[in-house]
Write an enzyme that holds these catalytic residues in place. Structure first.
Site, mmCIF file in Angstrom:
data_model
loop_
_atom_site.group_PDB
_atom_site.id
_atom_site.type_symbol
_atom_site.label_atom_id
_atom_site.label_comp_id
_atom_site.label_asym_id
_atom_site.label_seq_id
_atom_site.Cartn_x
_atom_site.Cartn_y
_atom_site.Cartn_z
ATOM 1 N N GLY A 103 0.806 -1.228 0.000
ATOM 2 C CA GLY A 103 0.000 0.000 0.000
ATOM 3 C C GLY A 103 0.832 1.268 0.000
ATOM 4 O O GLY A 103 0.352 2.326 0.375
ATOM 5 N N ALA A 104 2.090 1.153 -0.431
ATOM 6 C CA ALA A 104 2.963 2.333 -0.412
ATOM 7 C C ALA A 104 3.314 2.799 -1.823
ATOM 8 O O ALA A 104 4.164 3.654 -2.002
ATOM 9 C CB ALA A 104 4.236 2.016 0.370
ATOM 10 N N GLY A 107 4.530 -1.116 -5.824
ATOM 11 C CA GLY A 107 4.265 -2.255 -6.714
ATOM 12 C C GLY A 107 4.258 -3.603 -6.022
ATOM 13 O O GLY A 107 4.529 -4.623 -6.662
ATOM 14 N N SER A 108 3.896 -3.631 -4.726
ATOM 15 C CA SER A 108 3.962 -4.907 -4.000
ATOM 16 C C SER A 108 3.103 -5.990 -4.661
ATOM 17 O O SER A 108 3.548 -7.132 -4.819
ATOM 18 C CB SER A 108 3.547 -4.721 -2.542
ATOM 19 O OG SER A 108 2.266 -4.147 -2.477
ATOM 20 N N SER A 109 1.892 -5.639 -5.090
ATOM 21 C CA SER A 109 1.001 -6.681 -5.627
ATOM 22 C C SER A 109 1.546 -7.231 -6.949
ATOM 23 O O SER A 109 1.591 -8.454 -7.147
ATOM 24 C CB SER A 109 -0.421 -6.151 -5.805
ATOM 25 O OG SER A 109 -0.429 -5.001 -6.620
ATOM 26 N N ALA A 110 1.991 -6.363 -7.834
ATOM 27 C CA ALA A 110 2.498 -6.844 -9.137
ATOM 28 C C ALA A 110 3.773 -7.659 -8.951
ATOM 29 O O ALA A 110 3.996 -8.654 -9.655
ATOM 30 C CB ALA A 110 2.738 -5.659 -10.068
ATOM 31 N N ALA A 111 4.609 -7.266 -7.985
ATOM 32 C CA ALA A 111 5.868 -8.003 -7.773
ATOM 33 C C ALA A 111 5.587 -9.421 -7.270
ATOM 34 O O ALA A 111 6.257 -10.377 -7.679
ATOM 35 C CB ALA A 111 6.764 -7.248 -6.796
ATOM 36 N N ASP A 152 2.282 -0.849 -13.759
ATOM 37 C CA ASP A 152 3.002 -1.501 -12.650
ATOM 38 C C ASP A 152 3.501 -2.882 -13.069
ATOM 39 O O ASP A 152 4.674 -3.225 -12.896
ATOM 40 C CB ASP A 152 2.091 -1.655 -11.419
ATOM 41 C CG ASP A 152 1.801 -0.326 -10.740
ATOM 42 O OD1 ASP A 152 2.134 0.715 -11.319
ATOM 43 O OD2 ASP A 152 1.243 -0.348 -9.627
#
Ligand code: MEV
Length: 321
Positions: A103-104, A107-111, A152
Site C-alpha cells: 500500500g505504499a 508495486g507490491s502486488s504486481a511483484a 506496474d
C-alpha cells in the site's frame, strides 16, 4: 531437491500516474532495493495437487485449496496452469517473502504475481516469456485495482525503466545520464483502487477540467522523458514538481505529501512529487549528490518512516559526473 526461485523488484512511477489510466504516457522505474522472492519446493512424498503456500508478509500459511478463486495467489496459479495446459500441479510448497511495503505505491502486488508466476512456471519446467508473465500479472492486477493501466505489471516484468502508454508498444527508456532518486515513505498507506476510483468520480463531475489536467500531466511527462533521454533530469527537476501540483489539483495529494514535497525542495532537491496512487505512500525527489543528506533530514523532519536512496543508471557517466 533444491528450490526454484524467482525475484521481482519494486517500482516507482517517476511521472504521469493517474493520467496514464486515461491513455496518457507515464514513466516508471524498477526499484531494486526492495523485492519479492518466491521459492517453490517440491514435496515428492505428497499427493499431486497438494500445494502449501506460506507468505509471512500477509500472515498466510495455508493450503491453496482454502483460498477463494478470486484470491490473487490462487488466480496467478490458475493462470499459469491454464497457460501450460495443466489440470493439476505436482505437490509443492510455495514461499513468498517480500521487502516491498504494502500500500505504499511500490508495486507490491504486481511483484508478488510476477515472481510467483515466473517461479512456478520454472518449477514446472516451462519458463514463460515476459509477454505472458506480463499478461498474467495484468489480469491479477485487475483483482487488486479494478481498472489498472498496466504500468506496474509492465515495469516489474521488464525490470527496466519504461515509457508506458496504454495500448502502445512499450518503449524501454534509455537514460542518458544517471541520477539519484530518493523515495520517502510518508508512513500512511492507501489503496490504489480507491484513489483511482476517486479520480474517476471527480472526473465524471467535471470532465473538461480533468481532461485538461491529464493533458498537462502528459506534457510534463514528455518533458521529463526528453530530459532523461537527451539531457539531465537534475536540470529539469522542476517538471516533476509541476507534476506534483497537477496531481494535487486532481485531488490525490494530502497535506503531509505536500509538506514533504516542499520540504525536499527547500532542502535543495531538484524536483519532488508524490508517486503512485497518492493519498499516502511515497514522495520521490531527484537530488544532486551533495544534497542527499539535507533532503534526507528534511524528509525525516516531516515524519518519513523510511527513505530509499537509489541510483538510476544512465548510458554515460555515473551519477553527477
Ligand atoms: C499506480 O501505481 C499508478 C496509477 O496510475 C494507477 C494505474 O496506472 O493503474 C495510479
Amino acid at each position: 531437491m533444491p528450490a526454484i526461485y524467482s525475484t521481482a523488484p519494486g517500482k516507482i512511477i517517476l511521472c504521469g500516474e493517474h493520467a496514464v489510466v486515461y491513455g496518457k504516457p507515464a514513466i516508471a522505474l524498477p526499484v531494486n532495493q526492495v523485492w519479492t522472492k518466491t521459492a517453490v519446493f517440491a514435496k515428492p512424498g505428497s499427493v499431486d495437487g497438494e500445494i502449501h503456500i506460506i507468505a509471512p508478509g500477509v500472515g498466510l500459511d495455508t493450503n491453496l485449496s482454502s483460498l477463494s478463486r478470486q484470491n490473487p495467489l490462487q488466480r496467478t496459479i490458475t493462470l499459469v496452469k491454464e497457460e501450460l495446459h495443466l489440470n493439476n500441479l505436482p505437490a509443492c510448497e510455495i514461499r513468498i517473502t517480500t521487502s516491498i511495503p504494502i500500500g505504499a505505491g511500490l508495486g507490491s502486488s504486481a511483484a508478488v504475481t510476477v515472481s510467483l508466476a515466473r517461479a512456478l512456471a520454472k518449477f514446472l519446467g516451462h519458463p514463460l516469456p515476459n509477454e505472458t508473465i506480463n499478461r498474467i500479472a495484468y489480469e491479477v492486477e485487475r483483482i487488486h485495482h479494478g481498472t489498472p493501466s498496466g504500468i506496474d505489471n509492465t515495469v516489474i516484468t521488464l525490470g527496466a525503466p519504461i515509457l508506458f502508454q496504454k495500448g502502445a508498444q512499450v518503449e524501454p527508456l534509455e537514460i542518458l545520464k544517471g541520477f539519484t532518486l530518493m523515495i520517502a515513505d510518508s508512513g500512511f498507506t492507501s489503496a490504489t483502487v480507491e484513489m483511482v476510483d476517486g479520480v474517476r468520480i471527480r472526473r465524471e463531475q467535471n470532465q473538461p477540467k480533468y481532461d485538461h489536467l491529464f493533458e498537462e500531466i502528459a506534457k510534463v511527462t514528455l518533458q521529463v522523458y526528453d530530459a532523461l533521454c537527451h539531457g539531465d533530469i537534475l536540470q529539469s527537476g522542476s517538471f516533476l514538481s509541476e507534476n506534483h501540483l497537477l496531481l494535487r489539483e486532481i485531488g490525490v495529494s494530502t497535506p503531509l505529501l505536500d509538506e514533504m514535497v516542499s520540504s525536499a525542495l527547500s532542502a535543495g532537491a531538484s524536483g519532488a512529487k508524490l508517486s503512485g496512487g497518492g493519498g499516502g505512500g511515497n514522495v520521490l525527489a531527484v537530488v544532486a549528490a551533495d544534497k542527499i543528506d539535507r533532503v534526507s533530514a528534511a524528509f525525516l523532519a516531516c515524519g518519513a518512516r523510511n527513505i530509499i536512496t537509489t541510483t538510476i543508471q544512465g548510458k554515460i557517466g555515473a551519477v553527477d559526473e
